[in-house]
Design an enzyme around this catalytic site. Sequence first.
Site, PDB file in Angstrom:
ATOM      1  N   ASP A 317      19.528 -21.223  64.965  1.00  0.00           N
ATOM      2  CA  ASP A 317      18.930 -19.888  64.953  1.00  0.00           C
ATOM      3  C   ASP A 317      17.435 -20.004  64.687  1.00  0.00           C
ATOM      4  O   ASP A 317      16.939 -21.055  64.278  1.00  0.00           O
ATOM      5  CB  ASP A 317      19.545 -19.033  63.838  1.00  0.00           C
ATOM      6  CG  ASP A 317      20.977 -18.625  64.148  1.00  0.00           C
ATOM      7  OD1 ASP A 317      21.314 -18.551  65.339  1.00  0.00           O
ATOM      8  OD2 ASP A 317      21.745 -18.401  63.200  1.00  0.00           O
ATOM      9  N   ASP A 565      25.321 -17.120  61.249  1.00  0.00           N
ATOM     10  CA  ASP A 565      25.425 -16.381  59.991  1.00  0.00           C
ATOM     11  C   ASP A 565      26.265 -15.117  60.099  1.00  0.00           C
ATOM     12  O   ASP A 565      26.635 -14.541  59.088  1.00  0.00           O
ATOM     13  CB  ASP A 565      24.035 -16.010  59.462  1.00  0.00           C
ATOM     14  CG  ASP A 565      23.232 -15.190  60.467  1.00  0.00           C
ATOM     15  OD1 ASP A 565      23.800 -14.797  61.510  1.00  0.00           O
ATOM     16  OD2 ASP A 565      22.038 -14.951  60.222  1.00  0.00           O
ATOM     17  N   ASP A 674      35.564 -57.586  44.975  1.00  0.00           N
ATOM     18  CA  ASP A 674      35.910 -56.433  45.807  1.00  0.00           C
ATOM     19  C   ASP A 674      35.709 -55.092  45.118  1.00  0.00           C
ATOM     20  O   ASP A 674      35.844 -54.050  45.753  1.00  0.00           O
ATOM     21  CB  ASP A 674      37.383 -56.526  46.250  1.00  0.00           C
ATOM     22  CG  ASP A 674      37.585 -57.613  47.283  1.00  0.00           C
ATOM     23  OD1 ASP A 674      36.631 -58.370  47.511  1.00  0.00           O
ATOM     24  OD2 ASP A 674      38.686 -57.718  47.841  1.00  0.00           O
TER      25      ASP A 674
END
Length: 839
Positions: A317, A565, A674
Amino acid sequence: MTDQRAIDTSHPPDARGLSGDEATRRLLDHGPNELPAPQAEPGWRKIIRQFRSPLIYILLAALAIDTIAWFLAEAEGVPFEAVAIALILLGNAGLGVWQERKAEEALSKLGALTVPMAWVYRDGVLVQMPTRDLVPGDVLRVSPGDRIPADGELQSTDPVRLDASVLTGESVPIDKIHGDELPAGTLLVQGEAVVTVTRTGAGSAMGRLAELLGTVQTDLTPLGKRLQRFGNRVARWVLALAVALVAFGIWTEGVERLPTVVLFAVALAVAAVPEGLPAVLTVTLALGVERMARRQAVVRRLDAVEALGSVTVIATDKTGTLTENRMEVQEIDSPDRDACLRAMALVNDADPESEHGDPTEVALRKQAARLLGSLDALTELPRVGGRPFDPAWKFMRVTVREGQALRSYFKGAPEEVLSRCRTTDAERTSWAEKIRAHASEGHRVIGFATGDGEAEEQLTWLGLAVLWDPPRPEVPEAVRRTVAAGIRIIMITGDHPETALGIARKVGIGGDRVVTGSEVDRASPEQLREEVRHTSVFGRVTPEHKLRIVEALQASGEVVAVTGDGINDAPALRRADIGVAMGQRGSDVSREAADLVLLDDNFASIVAAIEEGRSIYANIQKFIRFLFSTNLSEIVVVVFGLVAAFALDLRDSAGALLLPLTAVQLLWINLVSDGAPALALGMDRNPAVLELPPRDPGLPLLDRASIQFILPTGVFKGAIALGVLWYLPRVGYGTEVARTAAFTFLAAGQLLFAYPARHIDLRPLTNPWLHAAVFAGILMQFSILWLAPFRHMLDAVALPWPIVLGILVAMVGAWGVAELTTRWLHHHWTQPAGSPRVP
């Protein structure tokens, strides 16, 4: 068809609402307007869940076998292997619980950022507050696109339309009139509603609609599922290798050594399979989206993080996203200024005291009040009809009673309002030129008109209001970074085409042509796909046009993020690969449809979210490279070491086939390497990630560059360990010393591989967490050489200083080879020709 219903936007009958003190008392009596929080999972259940893994089941079985064998041996000595396995299992479980807690904390913070809000009259003032603070008797003002936050009674004198599909299953909106009940969770689709709250919390319809609360999803994401499937495939291969090792062990050692053989094979499987990946992934995603939230972008669905890294087009927009959404009236161009000011004040739904409402209407009301002095006389005129603004007809009408007569006032797109007015051709041409001139400077232009009764044709033209909504100062730089990242930006707005083009040029969006909504209507799907490839600005478009543009972009192979919106933006937000809703001015329905909510409605926050999304995925690939490289080296050592021991008939002091590493040593390497380092890699910050092109969503987690890193570095590191096992006995050291040296090199040396695993396509910032994890792991590994109980538990022996120094040299050498490998990959394979390079 003309909608002749009146729109009530005046104050409710009791304009003051509740007092603050009374509301506080009622909140204590009725409780918050929310569902009871789900009962927290007990800690013991979280711990038990860490053991729900096929590999862990096998390891538990191995623990039981080792313990039983110890009892059968009349419990002589301490079962160091069993104790070590138990400690490692508890350590892994503790790490898993901690990771879950961190993820839950991060996601709960996101939930707090997306708390729904409502506009409430308190002490005569319209204020915004969390819906959980609503109490029976509160007077609410609800706008189209918002959900009804609590059961209430409609006080507006004119009907509204409600989408009650969540209750009835019917998608057709229902008309509601004064006095009707509006259930919680339903959606207002038309009209401004004034509602008196009757029931809140679990006593309302919300209690039956828990699924509508829109919290952040914590289920396994598509990326997590891919990672899980990938890990399961690796586990099958490794378990097959473990079964082969058991068969090999029985063949060479006999059934009497079955417990030791099984324990060793299980340890290899656990060490080789990255069973910690799902936990590391979860906490990495959670911490990543928490960082996004700090940059004003709230992720509602974790699977959006993966798609963010692949976005190729942002369809945005204009108003409030690229601009500040801070409207100011710059000029009024009117043949009858006072009448134009009356229209600005009357065709207006902004609240006069709180300034709640559309920023354009707030600016128009302020300007009218400043020039007319007072709007009291106008606001007392009763509205008797009207038509709400809609992109389909592009204007708003309000009809009031002035004396004994009805008069309508109009506001909307100037070309649409002008087309309904009585003007000469010359006047129409003159005003059209003025509209284009103002719009070409980036101004928003609103047209006004008036007419007798409720007629919508043959109106009297009242002129123009010229408004200025300045671009956000940070947007041009955000646009530049986005384009540098290989992402196109398309502006889609309902504003005049010249206004859209003017703002686009100011913020750096390229293009000298605007495609209008009417042109989108006329274009075939093929023509529109061709148009969206070359056009960056679309003006005078409706939400339906936006949906078609998004679909055309996707049909062209683009991965699209789209902003919205309004209530009508929901289809485009759902259709997009990433739907982005506005947190400040967005409707509830748009936020529910979106994957990402911008707390500040700012385009720069979209760019920040894409940067974080790319960074999260890059970090996931880093610890995959690291874990598989280290695990491959262990497999190389075990497999080739066993073959060599069998071929050379190497035996330990007990007469068993000499193992290159013991089961406990393999499990220890798994615990040290790990956990913390892999987690620390997930905290890397990668500011250069936007200098790379978008990631192809079809690429596997282990891409070609990762495989080309894992294979040579893992094999090279395993070869060094095998060399240590072969060399030290030949220069006079015992086999136990050789195995301890190889074990120490693998456990400590692979920690350094976390650094080259980061550098294939990026140069991240310094990571103190990684430094701490690597330093602590190396310190812990070398410390056990001087602590007799730990040495005994891990089947290790003390090492002479020359060997320790040799191990350090080997570690640095292996790390150097890995760094050279990453540099070669960085310059040859990781980036397509012509793409920007990372310095």
